[in-house]
Design a protein around this motif. Structure first.
Motif, mmCIF file in Angstrom:
data_model
loop_
_atom_site.group_PDB
_atom_site.id
_atom_site.type_symbol
_atom_site.label_atom_id
_atom_site.label_comp_id
_atom_site.label_asym_id
_atom_site.label_seq_id
_atom_site.Cartn_x
_atom_site.Cartn_y
_atom_site.Cartn_z
ATOM 1 N N ARG A 114 0.825 -1.207 0.000
ATOM 2 C CA ARG A 114 0.000 0.000 0.000
ATOM 3 C C ARG A 114 0.867 1.269 0.000
ATOM 4 N N LYS B 93 -1.615 14.610 -9.942
ATOM 5 C CA LYS B 93 -2.131 14.167 -8.648
ATOM 6 C C LYS B 93 -3.200 15.113 -8.134
ATOM 7 N N TYR C 80 -7.074 6.064 -5.582
ATOM 8 C CA TYR C 80 -6.827 5.124 -4.488
ATOM 9 C C TYR C 80 -6.725 5.886 -3.181
ATOM 10 N N HIS D 254 -3.104 16.911 1.978
ATOM 11 C CA HIS D 254 -1.752 17.342 1.601
ATOM 12 C C HIS D 254 -1.521 18.830 1.802
HETATM 13 C C1 2HG Z 1 -0.522 8.315 0.235
HETATM 14 O O1 2HG Z 1 -1.633 8.194 0.749
HETATM 15 C C2 2HG Z 1 0.069 9.678 0.069
HETATM 16 O O2 2HG Z 1 0.158 7.328 -0.102
HETATM 17 C C3 2HG Z 1 0.450 9.940 -1.398
HETATM 18 O O3 2HG Z 1 -0.760 10.647 0.592
HETATM 19 C C4 2HG Z 1 -0.665 10.334 -2.273
HETATM 20 O O4 2HG Z 1 0.039 9.500 -4.404
HETATM 21 C C5 2HG Z 1 -0.447 10.420 -3.779
HETATM 22 O O5 2HG Z 1 -0.841 11.423 -4.359
#
Ligand code: 2HG
Ligand code: ZN
Length: 465
Positions: free
Chosen positions: A326, A341, A374, A423
Motif C-alpha cells: 500500500r 495528482k 486510491y 496534503h
Molecule cells: C498516500 O496516501 C500519500 O500514499 C500519497 O498521501 C498520495 O500518491 C499520492 O498522491
C-alpha cells in the motif's frame, strides 16, 4: 541578488556552530521539493539547534524584513517547504531540534521538538507502551513540525483523526520572535480562544512550531490486518459499511487500491508482492484492533460475505508486507512516469459516483490516460491520480494538467467535497484555495495573516498569495 553579506553573517552567527549551509551544492536538497515541482534558490540554509536560536533568527528576519521558509523532512506534496527563485529567502531547517523532551505514560503524552522525525517519535511512544497515532508512508523522514504545519493525515485517520487531533500543546516562535508557550498536556483547558490551533495546518505562514505535546493511545492489541479483493470502488464502500457494522470504531484503517495501483507497485518496487490468490479490479487493506482471534476472523468472514479472495495476515511480517504494498503505491506510479495528482475528499457514500462521473469527462480531455483513484476510502479521501497511456509521452498529460485540475476540482466542489483532503495548500494550490474556499473563510485567513505576520516574512507565497 542574494542578501547582503554582512546580514548573512549575522544570521549565521545566530544559528551557531554547524548551524548553516551556504547557498551552493550543499543547499540543493533544500531548494527543491521531493516531487521536483519547484526549483528555488535560497540565500542560505540555517539549522539552529535551540528554540532560543530560532527566536533570535526570526527576530532578526523581522527587523530586516527577510523571508523565512520553515523546512522539516521535505516531504510536502505541494511545495510547502521550498524557497522561491529570488535567492533572497532563508530556509530554516528544524532538523537539529530533534529531541524527545518527555514521555508521560500516566498522562498519556509525548513532548517533542518539532524536528523530531515521526518514526523516532513513534518509537519513543512505543518504548513507553503507548501509541502515537499518526502513520504515514513518509514517516521515516517527515518531521513532527511538518506534520503539525500541514495537519497531516495518513492511514489511521479513520480511528484517531488527523494530526490536529493528536495535539494537546504547542510551542511556536511568532513572526516577531516572541515565544508562544502552550506546551501543556492538559486534556481540559477552556481558556478563551484556542490560539495554538491557528498554527496547525498553517504551513509555517503564521509562525514556526518548535515543540509539541501530543496525545498517546494504548498500543493496539492483536490487530487483524487483511487484504480483500473487491470488484471495484463501490464494492469497497459497501464493505466499509459492513466492516464498521461488525467492528465499530475498532476499524483503524480502510484503504482502497484499484488494480492498476497495485500493478505499478508490483512492477516497479522491489519487494512488493500481492498476498492474494489472483489479481482483481480492486483491493481493500483493512486493519481492525483486537480482532486477530477466531471470533474476529469469523466476523470478518461474515462482513466480507461473497468476496471470496481474502488474505488475513498470519504474522507481523505478513501485515507489514501488506502495508509495504500500500505505501509503495505512490512510488510505483512515479516510477511509471509522469503523473497528475489530486488529493480530494468527498462524502464517502458518493465516492464511486464521483469517479463514474469524472471518468468519461477525463477520457474526453486526455484520451488514454490511466486513472489511479486510491487511498483512504474510510475517510472519503481519494488520491485521484492520472498516469499517461501506456507508452505515451508524459508531457502531453502534464500539458493538460491545468484543464484536468479544473475538471476534477470543479466536480469535487459540485459533490460537496474538498480539493485538499490531507496534503495542504503549499504553493501548488494557492489558486485553488482562492477559487474554491468560502470567501468569508478566506477573508478571515487574510486577517489572521496580516495580524500575526504584518511584514509577510513567514513562508511567503504559501497558502495565501
Ligand atoms: C498516500 O496516501 C500519500 O500514499 C500519497 O498521501 C498520495 O500518491 C499520492 O498522491
Ligand atoms: Zn494519502
Amino acid at each position: 541578488m542574494s542578501l547582503p553579506a554582512d546580514l548573512l553573517d549575522r544570521f549565521r552567527a545566530l544559528a551557531g556552530t554547524g548551524g548553516h549551509i551556504d547557498a551552493g551544492a550543499d543547499s540543493a536538497a533544500y531548494e527543491t521539493d521531493f516531487r521536483h515541482l519547484y526549483q528555488g534558490r535560497a540565500a542560505a540554509v540555517l539549522r539552529p539547534a535551540s528554540v532560543a536560536a530560532v527566536q533570535a533568527i526570526v527576530a532578526l528576519a523581522a527587523s530586516e524584513r527577510v523571508a523565512l521558509v520553515p523546512h522539516g523532512g521535505n516531504t510536502s506534496y505541494c511545495g510547502g517547504a521550498t524557497p522561491d527563485e529570488s535567492g533572497r529567502e532563508i530556509v530554516l531547517s528544524l532538523a537539529r531540534l530533534n529531541a524527545i523532551r518527555a514521555v508521560d505514560p500516566v498522562g498519556n503524552t509525548l513532548t517533542v521538538d518539532a524536528g523530531c522525525v515521526l518514526a523516532a517519535a513513534q518509537v519513543a511512544a512505543a518504548g513507553a507502551g503507548r501509541l502515537l497515532a499518526l502513520s504515514l508512508g513518509s514517516e521515516g523522514s517527515c518531521q513532527i513540525g511538518g506534520n503539525l504545519s500541514t495537519n497531516a493525515g495518513g492511514t489511521s485517520v479513520l480511528r484517531y483523526g488527523m494530526m490536529r487531533e493528536q495535539v494537546l500543546g504547542l510551542e511556536v516562535v511568532l513572526p516577531d520572535g516572541r515565544l508562544l508557550d502552550q506546551l501543556r498536556g492538559l486534556r481540559k483547558d477552556n481558556t478563551g480562544y484556542d490560539v495554538k490551533q491557528w498554527f496547525i495546518g498553517a504551513e509555517g505562514t503564521l509562525g514556526i512550531i518548535t515543540g509539541a505535546c501530543l496525545k498517546l493511545h494504548p498500543l493496539p492489541r492483536a490487530p487483524l490486518t487483511a487484504m480483500v479483493a473487491v470488484p471495484g470502488l463501490a464494492a469497497a464502500v459497501t464493505l466499509l459499511g459492513r466492516v464498521r457494522d461488525a467492528f465499530g470504531d475498532a476499524v483503524t484503517a480502510f484503504e482502497f487500491m484499484p488494480e492498476l495501483a497495485v500493478t505499478l507497485a508490483l512492477r516497479h518496487v522491489a519487494g512488493a508482492r500481492l498476498p492474494l490468490a489472483a489479481a482483481a479490479p480492486g483491493y481493500v487493506l483493512v486493519e481492525i484492533d483486537a480482532a486477530d482471534d477466531a471470533a474476529g476472523h469469523a466476523r470478518l468472514a461474515a462482513a466480507t460475505g461473497d468476496l471470496a479472495d481474502v488474505a488475513i495476515a498470519a504474522s507481523t511480517e505478513q501485515a507489514q508486507a501488506m502495508w509495504f504494498l500500500r505505501e509503495h503505491v505512490p512510488e510505483g506510479q512515479s516510477r511509471e512516469g509522469a503523473s497528475l495528482k489530486h488529493d480530494v475528499s468527498l462524502p464517502v457514500a458518493t465516492l464511486a459516483e464521483f469517479v463514474a462521473c469524472a471518468e468519461p469527462r477525463l477520457a474526453a480531455l486526455v484520451p488514454g490516460a490511466r486513472l489511479i483513484a486510491y487511498g483512504h476510502v474510510g475517510d472519503g479521501n481519494l488520491h485521484f491520480n492520472l498516469s499517461p497511456a501506456p507508452g505515451a509521452d508524459g508531457q502531453t498529460l502534464l500539458a493538460a494538467g491545468g484543464a484536468v485540475r479544473r475538471l476534477v476540482h470543479d466536480l469535487v466542489r459540485d459533490f460537496g467535497g474538498s480539493f485538499s483532503a490531507e496534503h495542504g495548500i503549499g504553493r501548488l494550490k494557492v489558486d485553488e484555495l482562492e477559487r474554491y474556499e468560502d470567501p468569508v473563510a478566506l477573508d478571515l485567513m487574510r486577517t489572521l495573516k496580516a495580524a500575526l505576520d504584518p511584514h509577510r516574512i513567514m513562508n511567503p507565497g504559501k497558502v495565501l498569495r
